[in-house]
Design a protein around this motif. Sequence first.
Motif, PDB file in Angstrom:
ATOM      1  N   LEU A   1       1.038   2.245   3.653  1.00 53.89           N
ATOM      2  CA  LEU A   1      -0.207   1.877   2.965  1.00 53.89           C
ATOM      3  C   LEU A   1      -1.222   1.421   4.008  1.00 53.89           C
ATOM      4  CD1 LEU A   1      -1.297   1.709   0.059  1.00 53.89           C
ATOM      5  CD2 LEU A   1      -0.681  -0.727   0.069  1.00 53.89           C
TER       6      LEU A   1
ATOM      7  N   ASP B   1      -4.767  -0.227   4.916  1.00 54.55           N
ATOM      8  CA  ASP B   1      -5.804  -1.138   4.390  1.00 54.55           C
ATOM      9  C   ASP B   1      -5.583  -1.437   2.907  1.00 54.55           C
ATOM     10  OD1 ASP B   1      -7.038  -1.268   6.870  1.00 54.55           O
ATOM     11  OD2 ASP B   1      -8.336   0.447   6.442  1.00 54.55           O
ATOM     12  N   ASN B   2      -4.308  -1.448   2.497  1.00 54.44           N
ATOM     13  CA  ASN B   2      -3.952  -1.742   1.101  1.00 54.44           C
ATOM     14  C   ASN B   2      -4.601  -0.806   0.100  1.00 54.44           C
ATOM     15  OD1 ASN B   2      -2.306  -3.984   1.756  1.00 54.44           O
ATOM     16  ND2 ASN B   2      -4.158  -5.234   2.017  1.00 54.44           N
ATOM     17  N   GLU B   3      -5.010   0.375   0.588  1.00 45.21           N
ATOM     18  CA  GLU B   3      -5.708   1.297  -0.318  1.00 45.21           C
ATOM     19  C   GLU B   3      -5.112   2.714  -0.277  1.00 45.21           C
ATOM     20  OE1 GLU B   3      -9.812   1.299   0.687  1.00 45.21           O
ATOM     21  OE2 GLU B   3     -10.176  -0.758   0.044  1.00 45.21           O
ATOM     22  N   VAL B   4      -5.044   3.284   0.923  1.00 43.71           N
ATOM     23  CA  VAL B   4      -4.638   4.688   1.056  1.00 43.71           C
ATOM     24  C   VAL B   4      -3.168   4.792   1.466  1.00 43.71           C
ATOM     25  CG1 VAL B   4      -5.087   6.877   2.232  1.00 43.71           C
ATOM     26  CG2 VAL B   4      -6.983   5.298   1.724  1.00 43.71           C
ATOM     27  N   SER B   5      -2.416   5.597   0.771  1.00 41.35           N
ATOM     28  CA  SER B   5      -1.012   5.829   1.100  1.00 41.35           C
ATOM     29  C   SER B   5      -0.888   7.111   1.919  1.00 41.35           C
ATOM     30  CB  SER B   5      -0.180   5.950  -0.181  1.00 41.35           C
ATOM     31  OG  SER B   5       1.152   6.217   0.118  1.00 41.35           O
TER      32      SER B   5
END
Length: 290
Positions: A7, A9-13
């Motif tokens: 993950l 920036d806690n957004e894109v996997s």
Amino acid sequence: MNTKKYLIDNEVSIELATVIVLINGEQKEVIPAFTKFSIKRKEFSKSKILENIDKNKILPTTFAFTGTKPFRDEDVALFDYNGVEIPQELDKLVLVYLDDPKTVNMFELSEEPLNSVIVECKSVADAYSFVATTFVVSQLPAKDEWIGLSAVTTKENVLSQILQFAKDRKMNGTAAQAYFGLTYRISSLQKAAITMVTPFENVEFRSLDEATILFKTVENAFGTRCAVQTRYIKAINTSIKLYDLNKVVEALNAIDEETRQGIINAPCEDKRQYIQDFITTQVRAHKDAA
């Protein structure tokens, strides 16, 4: 080789290939990185040779890696094993692979953890200088050497004869094979070497005596320099398939000096046809005279 999701920036996997390496006695999971300068790996999925490989017979290898800093400093993009670009945020998990002839195709064949070392590199140029130097001094088997490896693993006598035939006459393995009436490619010899099974089962070929007679005939007709060249024996083999060995030998023994020089001096692309035309003319002349 495994894949793992990360993950960013806690957004894109993002899913990247990982391996477990062993460095200085410590195991760790890393993302092996490659660049646009990396050596192209073999595409084993398109080759049947892999299904014959016993992984337990691969000699021990050591994988070499370096850090990401020189590459990031010089804006050289890093990619995982599957070609996915690796974000800089994951660099603490990344090691850049330094191409090595022994390991470049081994990521999916080697048991993990991969025995590995870290090489300190000052720049991208420095990193690939290690790669270039290693490849320059490395050696892969030539066709003649694959004949030798096949001979020793299969215990096939004709392979040993071909190897000695080539050595005695200072010719390459392809030409030597042709004197025995064989045209095996490196892939076939590789398969024989790793499976230890002769490639000549139910295959007809000339005896050592026949190969020797044929070589002496070609040598007398065109000289030693020409007799060791593949193009001459390949052209002659075509005529042997049309007629037979004895008729072709008889035809070559009747060559005159003008024809000999005409063939020797002919452009490479014309030699084959000139040789075959001469043999055909001689064979027909003998047939008409009989």
